[in-house]
Enzyme design. Structure first.
Site, PDB file in Angstrom:
ATOM      1  N   ALA A  44       0.868  -1.462   0.413  1.00 32.16           N
ATOM      2  CA  ALA A  44       0.227  -0.188  -0.168  1.00 32.16           C
ATOM      3  C   ALA A  44       1.136   1.434   0.123  1.00 32.16           C
ATOM      4  CB  ALA A  44      -0.817  -0.364   1.372  1.00 32.16           C
ATOM      5  N   LYS A 106       7.647   3.939  15.953  1.00 26.03           N
ATOM      6  CA  LYS A 106       7.570   4.212  17.828  1.00 26.03           C
ATOM      7  C   LYS A 106       6.502   5.450  17.688  1.00 26.03           C
ATOM      8  CE  LYS A 106      10.754   7.038  15.564  1.00 26.03           C
ATOM      9  NZ  LYS A 106      11.486   7.018  14.300  1.00 26.03           N
ATOM     10  N   GLU A 130      10.443  -4.214  17.385  1.00 24.90           N
ATOM     11  CA  GLU A 130      11.908  -4.162  17.524  1.00 24.90           C
ATOM     12  C   GLU A 130      12.640  -3.129  16.922  1.00 24.90           C
ATOM     13  OE1 GLU A 130      14.253  -6.886  19.179  1.00 24.90           O
ATOM     14  OE2 GLU A 130      14.832  -4.218  19.472  1.00 24.90           O
ATOM     15  N   GLY A 135      16.942   1.460  15.812  1.00 23.13           N
ATOM     16  CA  GLY A 135      16.938   0.372  14.224  1.00 23.13           C
ATOM     17  C   GLY A 135      17.283  -0.616  14.405  1.00 23.13           C
ATOM     18  N   ILE A 137      19.873  -2.429  15.798  1.00 16.24           N
ATOM     19  CA  ILE A 137      19.632  -3.107  17.129  1.00 16.24           C
ATOM     20  C   ILE A 137      18.830  -4.046  17.479  1.00 16.24           C
ATOM     21  CG2 ILE A 137      20.864  -2.262  19.675  1.00 16.24           C
ATOM     22  CD1 ILE A 137      21.457   0.028  18.350  1.00 16.24           C
ATOM     23  N   GLY A 188      23.386  13.979   4.775  1.00 20.09           N
ATOM     24  CA  GLY A 188      21.727  12.895   4.299  1.00 20.09           C
ATOM     25  C   GLY A 188      21.955  12.257   5.978  1.00 20.09           C
ATOM     26  N   ASP A 202      11.886  12.165  18.396  1.00 22.90           N
ATOM     27  CA  ASP A 202      12.174  10.644  18.332  1.00 22.90           C
ATOM     28  C   ASP A 202      12.179  10.449  19.383  1.00 22.90           C
ATOM     29  OD1 ASP A 202      12.615   9.475  15.812  1.00 22.90           O
ATOM     30  OD2 ASP A 202      14.599   8.778  17.200  1.00 22.90           O
ATOM     31  N   LYS A 206      11.215   6.829  21.509  1.00 27.20           N
ATOM     32  CA  LYS A 206      11.181   5.409  22.018  1.00 27.20           C
ATOM     33  C   LYS A 206      12.048   5.139  23.828  1.00 27.20           C
ATOM     34  CE  LYS A 206      13.615   5.947  17.360  1.00 27.20           C
ATOM     35  NZ  LYS A 206      14.603   6.529  16.819  1.00 27.20           N
TER      36      LYS A 206
HETATM   37  N1  HSE Z   1      15.528   9.959  12.974  1.00 29.59           N
HETATM   38  C1  HSE Z   1      16.060   8.574  13.583  1.00 29.59           C
HETATM   39  C2  HSE Z   1      17.442   8.949  13.779  1.00 29.59           C
HETATM   40  C3  HSE Z   1      15.955   8.202  12.900  1.00 29.59           C
HETATM   41  O1  HSE Z   1      17.958   9.833  13.490  1.00 29.59           O
HETATM   42  O2  HSE Z   1      17.942   8.395  14.348  1.00 29.59           O
HETATM   43  C4  HSE Z   1      14.375   6.819  13.149  1.00 29.59           C
HETATM   44  O3  HSE Z   1      14.250   6.578  14.384  1.00 29.59           O
END
Ligand code: HSE
Length: 433
Positions: A44, A106, A130, A135, A137, A188, A202, A206
């Site tokens: 999708a 998350k 997970e 990522g 880990i 990047g 973020d 987590k």
């Molecule tokens: N934007 C996050 C980081 C990655 O810079 O670690 C995704 O969780």
């Protein structure tokens, strides 16, 4: 007829395209590991015509995620769209229709994990995530399963690669925050709009997930105290280096003994940590989670915390696990939130501060500054003074105290006539008392 398990993929961006690619490239091995082939039934996406560099039948792409997750030949749904909606509705619809779900979301888990988890229990299906923290880990399964017999006391995580890259650049090249952010963007590592990373949203999502699993307690993003790194200056980083420390954005989850019983806390903020702490060696955009527990002691989980292939690795690990469970007609362990500890407000957590103040260089100033700490019950561990002509800089590191008492001390210092400026305030973590 040979049995197969059908997989629906929701989202085909940075992570989803690698999930699809690896499902095609490793089709035989994945099937062998599960016991039956995993077949991609549909993908999708919002814009089906877009080139995604994935070698799959173009007919698999659809804009109708709702219909895809409700197909009777879909046994497993992988959600890598991110964000709250439509991800939440699609996950709930998938579970309701009897599919197991793997997600990397998350933000959604930290806001609405309870509802998703209840839906999974009701449907007797797996909800695996997970990939949502750090990522590639493996950290959530170790917390939830491998350490389920232990008593976790503290988790310190570098769980955001963008901010770790920026702080690492500031520390190695002496650049300020803005320049380091520009570098991260041009290489990047940072998004065009880096707000979620820079402001700690973020990492806070987590932290909520890590705290919940570590302490068997429901913790949401709203329970997590959050400060980002935009105010970290080259001066803060230099001051840390003078103490043999580095600055990291940490997600800190702790268990506390309080007069009312046991409680937990979760917070995200920049902090100075000693240069010889294992987390200090986590450079560039890498992630690491440092776990302290009663029986196992100190453990560290390290690796790439973001990016398509590493995150797809974690997604596929969950997919294989959930597929095996489908085949055996079982579900994995239910989420454990039996402890239901209170989550402490930031003011009641215990921490210590590094405070640099520019003061008049005259008799009685040091005593008056020390008096301000004592007035709020904050004990000083070390003081360093540098004379600079008619002013001096006092650098104070405190012993552990209530965060509210430390904050009010900083306010008191700023209001003193002899204090020209409070030039740096940062918490210090993982330093021996
Ligand atoms: N934007 C996050 C980081 C990655 O810079 O670690 C995704 O969780």
């Amino acid at each position: 007829m040979t049995r197969t398990l059908g997989v629906a993929l929701l989202g085909c961006g940075v992570v989803g395209s690698h999930v699809a690619r690896l499902m095609v490239e490793q089709h035989v091995e994945l099937g062998a590991r599960v016991g039956v082939p995993l077949e991609l039934r549909g993908i999708a996406v919002r814009r089906p015509g877009r080139a995604r560099g994935v070698d799959v039948d173009a007919g698999l792409f659809t804009t109708d995620g709702e219909a895809l997750v409700r197909r009777d030949d879909v046994d497993l749904v992988v959600e890598v769209i991110g964000g709250i909606e439509p991800a939440r509705s699609l996950i709930l619809a998938a579970l309701e229709h009897g599919a197991s779900v793997v997600t990397a979301n998350k933000a959604l888990l930290a806001v609405d994990g309870a509802a998703l988890s209840e839906a999974a229990v009701k449907a007797a299906r797996d909800l695996c995530y997970e990939a949502s923290v750090a990522g590639a880990i493996p950290i959530l399964r170790p917390l939830a399963e491998s350490l389920a017999g232990d008593r976790i006391t503290r988790v310190l995580g570098i769980v955001n690669g963008t901010t770790n890259f920026i702080l690492d650049k500031m520390s190695t090249s002496g650049t300020g925050f803005a320049e380091a952010l520009e570098q991260a963007q041009s290489l990047g590592y940072a998004e065009a709009d880096p707000t979620a990373d820079i402001e700690g949203f973020d990492a806070a999502a987590k932290a909520a997930i890590l705290a919940g699993l570590s302490f068997h307690t429901r913790v949401t993003a709203a329970d997590v105290y959050r400060e980002g790194i935009a105010d970290v200056s080259a001066g803060d980083v230099a001051s840390a280096a003078q103490m043999g420390c580095v600055v990291k954005l940490l997600a800190i989850c702790e268990r506390h003994a309080t007069p009312a019983g046991e409680a937990v806390s979760a917070r995200v903020h920049p902090a100075m940590i000693p240069g010889d702490h294992p987390l200090a060696s986590v450079r560039e955009a890498y992630n690491a989670v440092f776990v302290e527990s009663a029986a196992a002691g100190r453990l560290m989980f390290y690796g790439p915390g973001a990016g398509g292939p590493p995150t797809a690795s974690a997604v596929l690990g969950d997919l294989v696990g959930a597929a095996r469970n489908r085949l055996a007609d079982v579900r994995g362990p239910a989420e454990s939130v039996h402890a239901q500890h209170d989550v402490l407000p930031m003011g009641d957590t215990l921490t210590r501060y590094h405070i640099a103040v520019d003061v008049d260089d005259r008799a009685g100033v040091l005593a008056a500054v020390a008096q301000e700490f004592s007035r709020h019950g904050v004990s000083i561990q070390t003081v360093r003074q540098e004379g600079r002509g008619d002013d001096a800089q006092l650098v104070v590191v405190t012993h552990i105290a209530r965060d509210a008492d430390l904050a009010v001390t900083v306010g008191g210092l700023a209001a003193m006539d002899m204090v020209r400026e409070v030039s740096s305030v940062m918490r210090v973590e993982a330093m021996p008392e």
